[in-house]
Design an enzyme around this catalytic site. Structure first.
Site, PDB file in Angstrom:
ATOM      1  N   ARG A 138     -58.633  -6.282  -3.205  1.00  0.00           N
ATOM      2  CA  ARG A 138     -59.253  -7.141  -4.201  1.00  0.00           C
ATOM      3  C   ARG A 138     -58.643  -8.542  -4.165  1.00  0.00           C
ATOM      4  NH1 ARG A 138     -59.867  -4.695 -10.111  1.00  0.00           N
ATOM      5  NH2 ARG A 138     -61.555  -3.591  -9.038  1.00  0.00           N
ATOM      6  N   GLU A 197     -64.902  -0.311   0.561  1.00  0.00           N
ATOM      7  CA  GLU A 197     -66.052   0.425   0.030  1.00  0.00           C
ATOM      8  C   GLU A 197     -66.393   1.632   0.898  1.00  0.00           C
ATOM      9  OE1 GLU A 197     -67.552   0.316  -2.757  1.00  0.00           O
ATOM     10  OE2 GLU A 197     -66.585  -1.471  -3.545  1.00  0.00           O
ATOM     11  N   LEU A 217     -58.297  11.418   6.012  1.00  0.00           N
ATOM     12  CA  LEU A 217     -59.024  10.805   4.910  1.00  0.00           C
ATOM     13  C   LEU A 217     -60.328  11.544   4.602  1.00  0.00           C
ATOM     14  CD1 LEU A 217     -58.757   8.473   2.915  1.00  0.00           C
ATOM     15  CD2 LEU A 217     -59.919   6.988   4.551  1.00  0.00           C
ATOM     16  N   TYR A 254     -75.962   1.578  -2.274  1.00  0.00           N
ATOM     17  CA  TYR A 254     -74.809   1.272  -3.124  1.00  0.00           C
ATOM     18  C   TYR A 254     -73.835   0.335  -2.423  1.00  0.00           C
ATOM     19  CZ  TYR A 254     -70.167   1.365  -4.938  1.00  0.00           C
ATOM     20  OH  TYR A 254     -68.932   0.941  -5.357  1.00  0.00           O
ATOM     21  N   ASP A 285     -71.378   3.030  -8.954  1.00  0.00           N
ATOM     22  CA  ASP A 285     -70.578   4.138  -8.423  1.00  0.00           C
ATOM     23  C   ASP A 285     -70.374   5.173  -9.525  1.00  0.00           C
ATOM     24  OD1 ASP A 285     -68.740   2.996 -10.135  1.00  0.00           O
ATOM     25  OD2 ASP A 285     -67.144   2.796  -8.634  1.00  0.00           O
TER      26      ASP A 285
END
Length: 372
Positions: free
Chosen positions: A39, A55, A98, A138, A156
């Site tokens: 961010r 994302e 992951l 999205y 989300d």
């Protein structure tokens, strides 16, 4: 307060409060925004590469789990050109643990497309972003809003929860998604679209949590129908989950001194392109004898030994149980076609999915991997 009374209250206050919601939300965000590695700091422009990478990683995965992987990726590949010029095998290795490995393949395909077809520059519209591999509605909205401040609201899981409570959306998910999307759009400020989206995400993650939401700290609490009803934890409405049918199989762990026999899974399908030990098909109702018939054939192999217990793993659509067999090969034994020997000392760098790390740990009596 009854549901009818709450709805009347909401209708009577909508004209005076709905226009205030985006402002209240942004004021709260400016004070309480989370510090996340992807961010941008207040006043700084967002990096489309970091927004996109985060994302993709965050799909069906928690912020806590993603953090270390994101840091590793940007340290190794600081921009989309670097990632687009990497090899898919290296990307899969870095991604190992992951989960949802189709994301890693799509991530690489997207990086290649942006690098080779667009000179390393991401498109700045939802339409342009959706044309790229692995970017759905999205993700396109999230990148467009956060990276390019396009006036759109991505929705989300966190935003779904906030909106469904704020407006007491009775319809069950996933059917309620279009309505929630429309209602979420009313929370967009005229400017700072990306901050509006991230504010709702943070609100859902830190205040409007699935259990025991901290409603007294919410900037929208006076306008929340679910809070007025005392039904916050019942939203969003969801249809009962259907659990998949249990599948069974066998895994065959063959060692040759300090090496392990592995192969790569087919590029398409579950765990595509990942590394695995040889194994049987995973089928419902499969018996051990049938599974064992699919063991790899090597000259001079010791007798198969079945390990006590089973390895269990849960995929999105089904649970899995694997029995594990071990055997030892003689020095210089050649790997069967399509397989290879890898040093056990370097397994951490292999693109092994969590289920295979569990199998290997079980077979070789190793401590379980942290990522499993």
């Amino acid at each position: 307060m009854s549901s009818t009374t709450a709805r009347k209250k909401e209708r009577s206050t909508t004209s005076t409060t709905s226009s205030a919601r985006p402002t209240l939300l942004l004021a709260w965000y400016d004070r309480h925004r989370r510090r996340l590695p992807w961010r941008a700091a207040p006043g700084e422009a967002s990096d489309p590469y970091r927004v996109w990478l985060s994302e993709i990683m965050l799909q069906q995965t928690t912020v806590k789990a993603v953090g270390p992987y994101f840091e590793k990726f940007v340290a190794r590949w600081p921009d989309v050109r670097a990632l687009g010029n990497a090899s898919q095998d290296d990307v899969l290795r870095m991604w190992a643990g992951l989960g949802y490995y189709s994301r890693a393949r799509n991530l690489y395909a997207c990086a290649v497309a942006v690098t080779r077809e667009r000179g390393g520059v991401f498109p700045d519209t939802e339409e342009g972003l959706r044309a790229l591999p692995g970017i759905g509605p999205y993700t396109a909205a999230a990148i467009a809003a956060i990276a390019f401040d396009r006036h759109t609201m991505p929705v989300d899981g966190n935003i779904e929860r906030v909106v469904s409570r704020l407006f007491a959306v009775e319809e069950e998910l996933p059917q309620a998604k279009p309505l929630i999307q429309q209602l979420a759009a009313t929370l967009l400020a005229n400017s700072r679209a990306g901050d509006s989206a991230q504010a709702l995400m943070d609100l859902g993650a830190s205040i409007c949590t699935p259990k025991k939401p901290a409603c007294s700290l919410c900037p929208l609490n006076e306008d929340c129908i679910a809070r007025a009803q005392g039904t916050q934890e019942t939203f969003p409405r969801k249809a009962p989950k259907k659990s998949g049918t249990l599948r069974r199989g066998a895994a065959f762990v063959v060692t040759r001194g300090g090496e392990l026999l592995v192969r790569s899974r087919p590029e398409k399908g579950l765990l595509g392109g990942m590394t695995e030990v040889p194994g049987s098909d995973w089928l419902a109702g499969q018996d051990d004898a049938t599974a064992k018939q699919q063991a790899p054939e090597l000259k001079g192999l010791s007798r198969w030994q079945r390990k006590v217990g089973v390895v269990t793993h849960v995929f999105t659509h089904f649970p899995l149980e694997l029995v594990v067999y071990t055997a030892k090969a003689e020095a210089r034994t050649r790997a069967p076609e399509g397989m290879r020997w890898v040093p056990t000392a370097t397994l951490a760098g292999e693109a092994l999915p969590n289920v295979m790390r569990k199998v290997i740990a079980h077979a070789l009596d190793l401590p379980p991997s942290r990522s499993s």
